[in-house]
Design a protein around this motif. Structure first.
Motif, PDB file in Angstrom:
ATOM      1  N   UNK A 183      56.978  78.279  18.031  1.00  0.00           N
ATOM      2  CA  UNK A 183      58.210  77.497  17.982  1.00  0.00           C
ATOM      3  C   UNK A 183      59.390  78.377  17.593  1.00  0.00           C
ATOM      4  N   UNK A 184      59.131  79.332  16.725  1.00  0.00           N
ATOM      5  CA  UNK A 184      60.178  80.307  16.381  1.00  0.00           C
ATOM      6  C   UNK A 184      60.610  81.084  17.614  1.00  0.00           C
ATOM      7  N   UNK A 185      59.637  81.485  18.439  1.00  0.00           N
ATOM      8  CA  UNK A 185      59.969  82.209  19.661  1.00  0.00           C
ATOM      9  C   UNK A 185      60.798  81.342  20.609  1.00  0.00           C
ATOM     10  N   UNK A 234      56.301  78.976  27.259  1.00  0.00           N
ATOM     11  CA  UNK A 234      56.723  79.626  28.502  1.00  0.00           C
ATOM     12  C   UNK A 234      57.120  78.596  29.546  1.00  0.00           C
ATOM     13  N   UNK A 235      56.334  77.522  29.648  1.00  0.00           N
ATOM     14  CA  UNK A 235      56.645  76.468  30.625  1.00  0.00           C
ATOM     15  C   UNK A 235      57.990  75.827  30.320  1.00  0.00           C
ATOM     16  N   UNK A 236      58.275  75.584  29.050  1.00  0.00           N
ATOM     17  CA  UNK A 236      59.551  74.970  28.679  1.00  0.00           C
ATOM     18  C   UNK A 236      60.708  75.915  28.974  1.00  0.00           C
ATOM     19  N   UNK A 237      60.568  77.167  28.606  1.00  0.00           N
ATOM     20  CA  UNK A 237      61.634  78.142  28.869  1.00  0.00           C
ATOM     21  C   UNK A 237      61.889  78.297  30.360  1.00  0.00           C
ATOM     22  N   UNK A 246      67.740  84.046  11.457  1.00  0.00           N
ATOM     23  CA  UNK A 246      68.022  85.246  12.245  1.00  0.00           C
ATOM     24  C   UNK A 246      67.320  86.467  11.671  1.00  0.00           C
ATOM     25  N   UNK A 247      67.322  86.579  10.344  1.00  0.00           N
ATOM     26  CA  UNK A 247      66.616  87.694   9.710  1.00  0.00           C
ATOM     27  C   UNK A 247      65.127  87.647  10.018  1.00  0.00           C
ATOM     28  N   UNK A 248      64.572  86.435  10.005  1.00  0.00           N
ATOM     29  CA  UNK A 248      63.164  86.291  10.348  1.00  0.00           C
ATOM     30  C   UNK A 248      62.916  86.710  11.794  1.00  0.00           C
ATOM     31  N   UNK A 249      63.849  86.353  12.682  1.00  0.00           N
ATOM     32  CA  UNK A 249      63.734  86.745  14.088  1.00  0.00           C
ATOM     33  C   UNK A 249      63.735  88.262  14.225  1.00  0.00           C
ATOM     34  N   UNK A 250      64.654  88.913  13.507  1.00  0.00           N
ATOM     35  CA  UNK A 250      64.721  90.367  13.552  1.00  0.00           C
ATOM     36  C   UNK A 250      63.424  90.976  13.051  1.00  0.00           C
ATOM     37  N   UNK A 297      64.758  82.185  21.669  1.00  0.00           N
ATOM     38  CA  UNK A 297      65.163  82.385  23.058  1.00  0.00           C
ATOM     39  C   UNK A 297      66.299  81.453  23.459  1.00  0.00           C
ATOM     40  N   UNK A 298      66.162  80.178  23.089  1.00  0.00           N
ATOM     41  CA  UNK A 298      67.105  79.175  23.579  1.00  0.00           C
ATOM     42  C   UNK A 298      68.447  79.266  22.864  1.00  0.00           C
ATOM     43  N   UNK A 299      68.431  79.654  21.580  1.00  0.00           N
ATOM     44  CA  UNK A 299      69.679  79.658  20.818  1.00  0.00           C
ATOM     45  C   UNK A 299      70.667  80.704  21.315  1.00  0.00           C
TER      46      UNK A 299
END
Length: 346
Positions: free
Chosen positions: A249-251, A215-218, A328-332, A255-257
């Motif tokens: 790290x996935x989250x 959260x701090x990095x975002x 991306x599939x993992x994100x979904x 978010x950033x991509x």
């Protein structure tokens, strides 16, 4: 040895011809471009270019001897630390290549950059990229005049690195580099890769990056408009912590991509505790398009890096989109699971 006053004019005069190998827009050495120079199989080299695990690192190149070895070695990227100090412990204070607590070196930042440029100019097939790790905001701002002259002349990757967020774990002594001032300076260099991480320490094997770290990095990225820039970002993560942090790290990457091309760079100190099985799982999860591996040889051996490179190549086909598709599939999948959990609570 070159001093600050001699560097700018010399660097500016040594313009790289437009016909030299163009690598400035890449986050990693252009292995595909190299193949067109020496006639190697282009398809093989193109596959390697998409497999960031094949990028070889020279780490902590903070003196002249190590720089000579790195330039003459089989490395793609040269990483070095920068502090404010003196050459041979004499003369004016300037940006030098050294790691805290050292404040003396036989290599200045000016000389380091000039030698890299000269080498790449004369050895386009063996061209090296650089990662500059600034240890304080004062040394970064003290180097800005040099960087303003040097970076526009570079036709090879340049990463600007600093630890800008304090990890929430115990025992962290290092002070983060001021994120607002560091990112404001980096915004001037559109061809550079932004490498931003967390201050960490050697911790227990169960240590991990927390949701608060992410959260701090975002928050910092958004508050400083990095998400509105075209800068590519890599997040340097400590291997021992990263191995236990796949989900957060996935989250972060998810978010950033949305706005910036991003990767992670896994690094480790020789004495760190690392769960190698979990680290292998993390690397396979993110895929070869997303992970740089800058770790000691001993950890490479434990990971069986040659076999790992082969496994990810075979399982993900190392095309420009395949590992991204899996990611991306993992994100979904994560999003759907979260929605189902929320629905079950209603």
């Amino acid at each position: 040895m070159l001093h600050n006053e001699a560097f700018p004019a010399l660097f500016h005069k040594l313009n790289v011809p437009s016909t030299s190998v163009a690598m400035s827009k890449l986050m990693y050495p252009s292995l595909e471009t190299k193949s067109s120079v020496n006639g190697r199989d282009k398809k093989t080299e193109k596959d390697r270019a998409h497999n960031l695990l094949t990028v070889k690192w020279a780490h902590a190149v903070n003196c002249q001897q190590l720089l000579d070895e790195a330039l003459n070695g089989d490395y793609d990227m040269i990483e070095a630390d920068i502090v404010l100090g003196k050459l041979f412990n004499n003369g004016p204070v300037m940006p030098i290549m050294a790691h805290p607590p050292l404040t003396s070196s036989d290599l200045s930042l000016d000389s380091f950059l000039l030698q890299i440029k000269l080498f790449n100019l004369n050895n386009p097939i063996k061209m090296k990229g650089i990662k500059l790790d600034f240890k304080s905001i004062d040394v970064f701002e003290g180097a800005l005049d040099t960087l303003k002259l040097a970076i526009p002349e570079m036709t090879y990757p340049v990463w600007l690195n600093a630890d800008i967020i304090k990890h929430t774990g115990n025992g962290i002594r290092a002070k983060p580099v001021d994120p607002k001032r560091f990112l404001a300076g980096c915004m001037q260099f559109k061809k550079a890769v932004l490498s931003i991480g967390w201050t960490t320490s050697e911790g227990p094997i169960e240590d991990f990056y927390t949701p608060d770290d992410i959260t701090a990095m975002l928050t910092v990225i958004k508050e400083n408009n990095i998400n509105e820039s075209d800068l590519s970002i890599t997040f340097p993560v400590r291997a021992g912590l990263a191995a236990n942090s796949k989900n957060v790290l996935h989250n972060l990457i998810r978010e950033v991509e949305v706005t910036n091309r991003c990767t992670i760079t896994i690094w480790s100190a020789p004495s760190d505790f690392v769960d190698t099985e979990k680290l292998r799982e993390l690397i396979l999860f993110f895929g070869p398009n997303r992970v740089y591996l800058d770790v000691p040889v001993a950890l490479e051996d434990q990971l069986n890096l040659p076999g790992l490179r082969t496994n990810v190549c075979n399982s993900l086909s190392v095309g420009p989109c395949t590992s991204l598709l899996y990611f991306s599939l993992a994100s979904i999948g994560v999003i759907l699971i979260s929605l189902l959990v929320k629905k079950s609570r209603i």
